[in-house]
Design a protein around this motif. Structure first.
Motif, PDB file in Angstrom:
ATOM      1  N   PRO A 210     -14.661  42.738 -17.676  1.00 43.60           N
ATOM      2  CA  PRO A 210     -13.799  43.926 -17.882  1.00 43.60           C
ATOM      3  C   PRO A 210     -12.510  43.901 -17.067  1.00 43.60           C
ATOM      4  O   PRO A 210     -11.422  44.069 -17.653  1.00 43.60           O
ATOM      5  CB  PRO A 210     -14.723  45.089 -17.484  1.00 43.60           C
ATOM      6  CG  PRO A 210     -16.094  44.583 -17.804  1.00 43.60           C
ATOM      7  CD  PRO A 210     -16.060  43.133 -17.425  1.00 43.60           C
ATOM      8  N   PRO A 211     -12.551  43.679 -15.746  1.00 47.43           N
ATOM      9  CA  PRO A 211     -11.271  43.664 -15.017  1.00 47.43           C
ATOM     10  C   PRO A 211     -10.370  42.495 -15.410  1.00 47.43           C
ATOM     11  O   PRO A 211      -9.138  42.638 -15.417  1.00 47.43           O
ATOM     12  CB  PRO A 211     -11.710  43.536 -13.544  1.00 47.43           C
ATOM     13  CG  PRO A 211     -13.106  43.022 -13.574  1.00 47.43           C
ATOM     14  CD  PRO A 211     -13.699  43.556 -14.835  1.00 47.43           C
ATOM     15  N   ILE A 212     -10.948  41.345 -15.758  1.00 42.92           N
ATOM     16  CA  ILE A 212     -10.133  40.188 -16.159  1.00 42.92           C
ATOM     17  C   ILE A 212      -9.385  40.477 -17.461  1.00 42.92           C
ATOM     18  O   ILE A 212      -8.172  40.273 -17.560  1.00 42.92           O
ATOM     19  CB  ILE A 212     -11.006  38.927 -16.318  1.00 42.92           C
ATOM     20  CG1 ILE A 212     -11.486  38.431 -14.959  1.00 42.92           C
ATOM     21  CG2 ILE A 212     -10.227  37.819 -17.035  1.00 42.92           C
ATOM     22  CD1 ILE A 212     -12.431  37.254 -15.030  1.00 42.92           C
ATOM     23  N   PHE A 213     -10.117  40.977 -18.463  1.00 41.52           N
ATOM     24  CA  PHE A 213      -9.492  41.227 -19.758  1.00 41.52           C
ATOM     25  C   PHE A 213      -8.518  42.400 -19.702  1.00 41.52           C
ATOM     26  O   PHE A 213      -7.567  42.460 -20.491  1.00 41.52           O
ATOM     27  CB  PHE A 213     -10.556  41.470 -20.826  1.00 41.52           C
ATOM     28  CG  PHE A 213     -11.356  40.235 -21.159  1.00 41.52           C
ATOM     29  CD1 PHE A 213     -10.735  39.006 -21.298  1.00 41.52           C
ATOM     30  CD2 PHE A 213     -12.730  40.288 -21.313  1.00 41.52           C
ATOM     31  CE1 PHE A 213     -11.461  37.863 -21.596  1.00 41.52           C
ATOM     32  CE2 PHE A 213     -13.470  39.162 -21.607  1.00 41.52           C
ATOM     33  CZ  PHE A 213     -12.835  37.936 -21.743  1.00 41.52           C
ATOM     34  N   ARG A 214      -8.747  43.346 -18.778  1.00 41.03           N
ATOM     35  CA  ARG A 214      -7.818  44.459 -18.639  1.00 41.03           C
ATOM     36  C   ARG A 214      -6.507  44.021 -17.999  1.00 41.03           C
ATOM     37  O   ARG A 214      -5.489  44.709 -18.122  1.00 41.03           O
ATOM     38  CB  ARG A 214      -8.477  45.582 -17.833  1.00 41.03           C
ATOM     39  CG  ARG A 214      -9.442  46.407 -18.675  1.00 41.03           C
ATOM     40  CD  ARG A 214     -10.282  47.355 -17.865  1.00 41.03           C
ATOM     41  NE  ARG A 214     -11.096  48.205 -18.749  1.00 41.03           N
ATOM     42  CZ  ARG A 214     -12.143  48.911 -18.348  1.00 41.03           C
ATOM     43  NH1 ARG A 214     -12.506  48.890 -17.069  1.00 41.03           N
ATOM     44  NH2 ARG A 214     -12.824  49.651 -19.207  1.00 41.03           N
ATOM     45  N   LEU A 215      -6.520  42.877 -17.314  1.00 39.14           N
ATOM     46  CA  LEU A 215      -5.281  42.307 -16.779  1.00 39.14           C
ATOM     47  C   LEU A 215      -4.483  41.582 -17.858  1.00 39.14           C
ATOM     48  O   LEU A 215      -3.259  41.499 -17.795  1.00 39.14           O
ATOM     49  CB  LEU A 215      -5.601  41.326 -15.636  1.00 39.14           C
ATOM     50  CG  LEU A 215      -6.076  41.930 -14.310  1.00 39.14           C
ATOM     51  CD1 LEU A 215      -6.485  40.812 -13.357  1.00 39.14           C
ATOM     52  CD2 LEU A 215      -4.997  42.811 -13.689  1.00 39.14           C
ATOM     53  N   ILE A 216      -5.197  41.048 -18.868  1.00 40.78           N
ATOM     54  CA  ILE A 216      -4.566  40.242 -19.912  1.00 40.78           C
ATOM     55  C   ILE A 216      -4.119  41.084 -21.106  1.00 40.78           C
ATOM     56  O   ILE A 216      -3.034  40.884 -21.648  1.00 40.78           O
ATOM     57  CB  ILE A 216      -5.537  39.140 -20.393  1.00 40.78           C
ATOM     58  CG1 ILE A 216      -5.917  38.225 -19.222  1.00 40.78           C
ATOM     59  CG2 ILE A 216      -4.935  38.336 -21.544  1.00 40.78           C
ATOM     60  CD1 ILE A 216      -7.008  37.222 -19.556  1.00 40.78           C
ATOM     61  N   PRO A 218      -3.659  44.991 -23.273  1.00 39.87           N
ATOM     62  CA  PRO A 218      -3.263  46.381 -23.008  1.00 39.87           C
ATOM     63  C   PRO A 218      -4.469  47.256 -22.675  1.00 39.87           C
ATOM     64  O   PRO A 218      -5.597  46.968 -23.076  1.00 39.87           O
ATOM     65  CB  PRO A 218      -2.615  46.820 -24.333  1.00 39.87           C
ATOM     66  CG  PRO A 218      -2.247  45.559 -25.026  1.00 39.87           C
ATOM     67  CD  PRO A 218      -3.272  44.543 -24.617  1.00 39.87           C
ATOM     68  N   ALA A 219      -4.216  48.331 -21.959  1.00 43.51           N
ATOM     69  CA  ALA A 219      -5.287  49.263 -21.608  1.00 43.51           C
ATOM     70  C   ALA A 219      -5.705  50.062 -22.832  1.00 43.51           C
ATOM     71  O   ALA A 219      -4.925  50.240 -23.778  1.00 43.51           O
ATOM     72  CB  ALA A 219      -4.825  50.197 -20.502  1.00 43.51           C
ATOM     73  N   ASN A 220      -6.922  50.579 -22.799  1.00 43.20           N
ATOM     74  CA  ASN A 220      -7.432  51.422 -23.871  1.00 43.20           C
ATOM     75  C   ASN A 220      -6.909  52.838 -23.655  1.00 43.20           C
ATOM     76  O   ASN A 220      -7.425  53.583 -22.835  1.00 43.20           O
ATOM     77  CB  ASN A 220      -8.963  51.405 -23.869  1.00 43.20           C
ATOM     78  CG  ASN A 220      -9.547  52.266 -24.961  1.00 43.20           C
ATOM     79  OD1 ASN A 220      -9.982  53.384 -24.723  1.00 43.20           O
ATOM     80  ND2 ASN A 220      -9.579  51.739 -26.166  1.00 43.20           N
ATOM     81  N   ASP A 371      -6.365  46.382 -27.526  1.00 41.67           N
ATOM     82  CA  ASP A 371      -6.666  46.779 -26.152  1.00 41.67           C
ATOM     83  C   ASP A 371      -7.922  46.081 -25.644  1.00 41.67           C
ATOM     84  O   ASP A 371      -8.756  45.596 -26.406  1.00 41.67           O
ATOM     85  CB  ASP A 371      -6.821  48.300 -26.056  1.00 41.67           C
ATOM     86  CG  ASP A 371      -7.995  48.820 -26.841  1.00 41.67           C
ATOM     87  OD1 ASP A 371      -9.113  48.832 -26.302  1.00 41.67           O
ATOM     88  OD2 ASP A 371      -7.804  49.184 -28.021  1.00 41.67           O
ATOM     89  N   SER A 372      -8.062  46.021 -24.328  1.00 43.36           N
ATOM     90  CA  SER A 372      -9.126  45.256 -23.688  1.00 43.36           C
ATOM     91  C   SER A 372     -10.515  45.764 -24.048  1.00 43.36           C
ATOM     92  O   SER A 372     -11.440  44.969 -24.272  1.00 43.36           O
ATOM     93  CB  SER A 372      -8.946  45.285 -22.173  1.00 43.36           C
ATOM     94  OG  SER A 372      -8.903  46.630 -21.706  1.00 43.36           O
ATOM     95  N   ASP A 373     -10.700  47.081 -24.108  1.00 40.61           N
ATOM     96  CA  ASP A 373     -12.032  47.638 -24.362  1.00 40.61           C
ATOM     97  C   ASP A 373     -12.493  47.345 -25.788  1.00 40.61           C
ATOM     98  O   ASP A 373     -13.652  46.975 -26.016  1.00 40.61           O
ATOM     99  CB  ASP A 373     -12.041  49.145 -24.100  1.00 40.61           C
ATOM    100  CG  ASP A 373     -11.951  49.468 -22.611  1.00 40.61           C
ATOM    101  OD1 ASP A 373     -11.644  48.538 -21.836  1.00 40.61           O
ATOM    102  OD2 ASP A 373     -12.185  50.619 -22.232  1.00 40.61           O
ATOM    103  N   ASN A 374     -11.606  47.513 -26.754  1.00 41.74           N
ATOM    104  CA  ASN A 374     -11.971  47.211 -28.139  1.00 41.74           C
ATOM    105  C   ASN A 374     -12.220  45.724 -28.326  1.00 41.74           C
ATOM    106  O   ASN A 374     -13.117  45.326 -29.085  1.00 41.74           O
ATOM    107  CB  ASN A 374     -10.879  47.688 -29.104  1.00 41.74           C
ATOM    108  CG  ASN A 374     -11.126  49.109 -29.593  1.00 41.74           C
ATOM    109  OD1 ASN A 374     -12.193  49.424 -30.074  1.00 41.74           O
ATOM    110  ND2 ASN A 374     -10.112  49.963 -29.449  1.00 41.74           N
TER     111      ASN A 374
END
Length: 430
Positions: A210-216, A218-220, A371-374
């Motif tokens: 989660p933190p890695i992909f949220r850096l790469i 966009p945020a949800n 976005d990272s979460d999706n």
């Protein structure tokens, strides 16, 4: 005959014990019901309780799962095989029939709860991410096949199975095993290696991903607004862990589930009829593939009917039958024989499929601003299937993406058979 009846009863009802143990033991709960079913099955197959049959019997099989009754009788009359071989053939018949029946009845049940219309109308980012994930899976599995196609037996079948697996999860994996008639021992080897590689990826998803992909990515920003599946009366259906079997026998749920099971049996029988018809018209056609595709499409059609779509726990009932399949197929493998087979390159191929698909999906998600979460929840749904969605949603601290994950996982479940079989037809040429 008593031993065969007891064996059938064990396969059909021991999953209840597995479910109970997974509810009571935290460690087993982490492994999951399907994982435990595989472990129990492998243990049974490895302790030597099943007779292996005489040399003459195994020669007569010539790669077939069982001997037809007429051929068996002829061999007995000629004194070439004995009573022990008859028992071996009866056990082989059980091992051949139960997995096939479990899968074709399970699939409609798994699809009845599909809510594709509501999901597609509101979860645009989730839907786009799902499409990109499907593309990434097909591309990387195909590339991997051409790299390692001469490294292990039946590579085109395994590639198709893993594509189905990475599209819809274990149910599609086992469905392709039935459709393509993959050798049971090879199937268990592939499954065992897959569990090892998959476990590493699951750990990655729920810890540092989660933190890695949220850096790469966009945020949800916008919460997932996909409506939860609802009952025909408008009340909300539960959207909890699809691996939660609790409450299935409660009053008010039993009768609808019995009706769902009967409908699934009817769909399975109709699909068998379609398979027979197609086989008579086109002798070269793969009968099992036609049956699996028919079951999938008829299950999708049934899910469009509100009364069927609103039956609670139909997905879990289907997963119960997948447990029956897993237990039965795993018991056909011998761990000692598996340990003596050198297939290191198969592990490399599986790792390529898992992580290669994830990396390509990530690149496409970056291009299309997913976005990272999706991205992470749809990757989870495609690679690991719906039961893992709540776990990853919890690590994301975003429960709103759970519906996208579960619905996307079921859509992957719907498409896995179709894409996997189509890919097998293409790869078989090479």
């Amino acid at each position: 005959m008593i031993r065969i009846v007891l064996l059938v009863c064990f396969y059909l009802f021991f999953p209840i014990v597995i479910i109970w143990l997974c509810r009571k033991w935290t460690l087993l709960q982490k492994i999951g019901t399907i994982g435990v079913a595989y472990l129990v099955g492998i243990a049974i197959g490895s302790i030597g309780i099943f007779p292996e049959g005489s040399r003459q019997y195994n020669l007569a099989l010539a790669g077939r799962p069982v001997l037809p009754d007429a051929e068996l009788t002829t061999l007995i009359d000629n004194g070439k095989i004995g009573a022990e071989d008859v028992l071996v053939n009866q056990i082989a018949t059980v091992h051949d029939m139960i997995p096939a029946a479990a899968v074709i009845i399970a699939f409609p049940l798994l699809l009845f709860s599909l809510n594709i219309r509501g999901w597609m109308s509101s979860a645009s980012k989730g839907f786009l991410s799902l499409i990109l994930g499907l593309i990434a899976g097909v591309v990387m599995v195909t590339v991997g096949f051409f790299i390692w196609k001469d490294s292990f037996p039946e590579s085109w079948k395994l590639a198709a199975m893993f594509e189905a697996m990475y599209t819809g999860g274990t149910p599609n994996f086992v469905a392709l095993q039935v459709a393509l008639k993959v050798d049971p021992t090879l199937f268990i080897i592939a499954t065992t290696y897959d569990i090892v590689v998959g476990a590493a990826l699951v750990l990655f998803f729920i810890t540092i991903a989660p933190p890695i992909f949220r850096l790469i990515l966009p945020a949800n920003i916008e919460k997932d607004t996909a409506p939860a599946p609802s009952n025909p009366d408008g009340s909300s259906m539960e959207t909890s862990d699809p691996d939660d079997f609790s409450g299935m026998l409660r009053k008010g749920k039993r009768l609808p589930l019995v009706k769902a099971l009967l409908l699934a049996v009817i769909i399975a029988a109709a699909s068998g009829g379609i398979g027979i018809l197609m086989k008579s018209l086109i002798p070269a056609i793969n009968f099992n593939a036609v049956v699996i595709l028919s079951v999938t499409l008829l299950g999708i059609g049934a899910s469009m009917i509100k009364k069927i779509n609103g039956i609670e726990k139909s997905f879990q009932l289907g997963m119960y039958l997948i447990l029956v399949f897993a237990l039965t197929v795993a018991s056909m493998a011998n761990l000692e024989k598996i340990a003596n087979i050198e297939m290191t390159r198969l592990i490399v191929f599986i790792t390529w499929c898992y992580f290669g698909s994830l990396v390509l999906h990530l690149i496409l998600a970056k291009i299309f601003r997913i976005d990272s979460d999706n991205f992470l929840i749809t990757s989870t749904a495609l690679i690991f299937s719906p039961p893992f969605v709540p776990l990853v949603a919890k690590s994301l601290k975003n429960k709103d993406v759970m519906i996208t994950g579960i619905t996307g996982g079921i859509i992957g479940l719907m498409l896995g058979n179709i894409i996997g079989i189509a890919l097998s037809v293409f790869l078989k040429q090479f």
